[in-house]
Design an enzyme around this catalytic site. Structure first.
Site, short mmCIF file in Angstrom:
data_model
loop_
_atom_site.label_atom_id
_atom_site.label_comp_id
_atom_site.label_asym_id
_atom_site.label_seq_id
_atom_site.Cartn_x
_atom_site.Cartn_y
_atom_site.Cartn_z
N HIS A 48 40.91 10.71 41.44
CA HIS A 48 40.43 12.09 41.31
C HIS A 48 39.71 12.47 42.60
O HIS A 48 39.39 11.61 43.42
CB HIS A 48 39.48 12.23 40.11
N HIS A 121 37.85 13.83 49.42
CA HIS A 121 38.59 12.57 49.51
C HIS A 121 38.92 12.04 48.13
O HIS A 121 38.33 12.45 47.14
CB HIS A 121 37.79 11.51 50.28
#
Length: 184
Positions: A48, A121
């Site tokens: 995620h 990220h």
């Protein structure tokens, strides 16, 4: 054990299956990558992009807060690209129009120290082997996923697990029309 209605919470974007498949395929291109066994790899089902971390928090109150903060927000157009490292983490970057603004909207607090600035990220692995992490980041330097429209944000809870934290989606928040522009 936490009290009812309280959990470790964070908001996130979850890439669609075709993007995750692209990332799995890229990692599979390097089955004997440098020092792979020295890293703790994140399970693909847990991948995620964290937008905001809230720590131990009341689920209902955070849900209401996020609903207000996300109301009317546009859906960023994103892609995963390249690799990098920080503080014992190997990641692939997330680039796209509107991502920073979305993260800012769901970040708790008023002022943010420079060292805590948002850096989109997706965490791939953790480890205490800086040279191994850097070598993997180099292997991922040319990686680019397909683009996707992040048409929902999620509130997730994090619970301890035998092989690291277990993440569960608590609430989904739809996002509006795609942000104009190309991923940056």
């Amino acid at each position: 054990m936490s009290e009812p209605g309280v959990a470790r919470l964070f908001s996130a974007l979850v890439p669609p299956q075709e993007v995750l498949a692209s990332l799995r395929a890229e990692l599979a291109r390097h089955p004997k990558g440098p020092g792979s066994r020295r890293l703790r790899w994140a399970a693909p089902e847990s991948w995620h992009v964290t937008l905001g971390f809230y720590g131990l928090d009341d689920i209902a109150a955070r849900t209401d807060w996020l609903r207000r903060r996300l109301a009317g927000r546009s859906a960023p157009v994103l892609r995963l690209e390249a690799g990098g490292t920080f503080r014992g983490v190997l990641w692939t970057g997330v680039r796209g129009s509107g991502l920073g603004e979305l993260a800012e909207a769901v970040r708790p607090g008023e002022s943010v120290p420079a060292e805590q600035a948002f850096h989109g990220h997706l965490t791939l692995a953790r480890g205490h082997a800086p040279a191994v992490l850097v070598a993997w980041a180099r292997l991922l330097a040319e990686y680019r996923s397909p683009e996707w429209i992040a048409d929902e944000a999620v509130l997730m809870r994090s619970d301890p697990g035998e092989r690291g934290p277990a993440y569960t989606t608590v609430v989904r928040f739809p996002l509006g029309r795609p942000v104009d522009g190309e991923p940056s």
